[in-house]
Design a protein around this motif. Structure first.
Motif, PDB file in Angstrom:
ATOM      1  N   UNK A  45       0.797  -1.099   0.025  1.00  0.00           N
ATOM      2  CA  UNK A  45       0.015  -0.102  -0.089  1.00  0.00           C
ATOM      3  C   UNK A  45       0.954   1.201  -0.103  1.00  0.00           C
ATOM      4  N   UNK A  46       0.461   2.251  -0.895  1.00  0.00           N
ATOM      5  CA  UNK A  46       1.406   3.377  -0.642  1.00  0.00           C
ATOM      6  C   UNK A  46       0.836   4.240  -2.179  1.00  0.00           C
ATOM      7  N   UNK A  47       1.578   5.297  -2.008  1.00  0.00           N
ATOM      8  CA  UNK A  47       1.569   6.538  -3.214  1.00  0.00           C
ATOM      9  C   UNK A  47       2.670   7.116  -3.383  1.00  0.00           C
ATOM     10  N   UNK A  48       2.917   7.965  -4.246  1.00  0.00           N
ATOM     11  CA  UNK A  48       4.007   8.593  -4.928  1.00  0.00           C
ATOM     12  C   UNK A  48       4.991   9.080  -3.856  1.00  0.00           C
ATOM     13  N   UNK A  49       4.714   9.613  -2.788  1.00  0.00           N
ATOM     14  CA  UNK A  49       5.553  10.147  -1.840  1.00  0.00           C
ATOM     15  C   UNK A  49       6.375   8.951  -1.080  1.00  0.00           C
ATOM     16  N   UNK A  50       5.822   7.673  -1.143  1.00  0.00           N
ATOM     17  CA  UNK A  50       6.446   6.586  -0.394  1.00  0.00           C
ATOM     18  C   UNK A  50       7.325   5.823  -1.480  1.00  0.00           C
ATOM     19  N   UNK A  51       7.634   6.294  -2.577  1.00  0.00           N
ATOM     20  CA  UNK A  51       8.517   5.637  -3.371  1.00  0.00           C
ATOM     21  C   UNK A  51       9.820   5.372  -3.237  1.00  0.00           C
ATOM     22  N   UNK A  52      10.492   6.322  -2.899  1.00  0.00           N
ATOM     23  CA  UNK A  52      11.830   6.376  -2.596  1.00  0.00           C
ATOM     24  C   UNK A  52      12.152   5.547  -1.356  1.00  0.00           C
ATOM     25  N   UNK A  53      11.346   5.542  -0.277  1.00  0.00           N
ATOM     26  CA  UNK A  53      11.359   4.723   0.798  1.00  0.00           C
ATOM     27  C   UNK A  53      11.385   3.266   0.517  1.00  0.00           C
ATOM     28  N   UNK A  54      10.363   2.968  -0.270  1.00  0.00           N
ATOM     29  CA  UNK A  54      10.192   1.701  -0.796  1.00  0.00           C
ATOM     30  C   UNK A  54      11.397   1.007  -1.515  1.00  0.00           C
TER      31      UNK A  54
END
Length: 120
Positions: free
Chosen positions: A31-40
């Motif tokens: 689950x996530x959105x664009x702001x989560x991408x770098x952390x993922x």
């Protein structure tokens, strides 16, 4: 190939997983959105990120661009209902490799994954 599928929509994650389930890829549904991408990307080091960009308010291509600049080895495929030339150009400038339209996911996703695999 490690594929991270990111969406705030659980049904979309299930659909993506179902399409790719019979492949030899390591599938991660998150689950996530664009702001989560770098952390993922930092935590999981995927080869390919399938990003649900159907929510125009949540999608910020600047987050995608930061991801592709910081992690150039991660290919990004975006799922979007918007396929205007202006949007496609902005996505390309952000480093997106493929843009897929939801009505055609079952047909287009396996080919997009193969293209992503060729760049790994």
């Amino acid at each position: 190939m490690k594929i991270a599928m990111i969406s705030a929509d659980k049904l979309m994650l299930q659909q993506l997983h179902a399409v790719l389930d019979n492949t030899d890829h390591d599938l991660l549904t998150l689950p996530g959105e664009a702001p989560d991408l770098r952390g993922i990307a930092k935590e999981l080091a995927p080869d390919l990120m399938l990003v649900d960009g159907r929510n125009k308010e949540a999608l910020d291509l600047e987050h995608v661009e930061r991801l592709t600049m910081q992690y150039p080895g991660v290919a990004v495929t975006l799922i979007s209902e918007v396929v205007s030339p202006k949007f496609l150009l902005a996505a390309m400038r952000a480093g997106v490799r493929e843009v897929l339209s939801p009505p055609h996911l079952e047909d287009m996703l396996p080919a997009a994954v193969q293209i992503g695999r060729a760049h790994v």
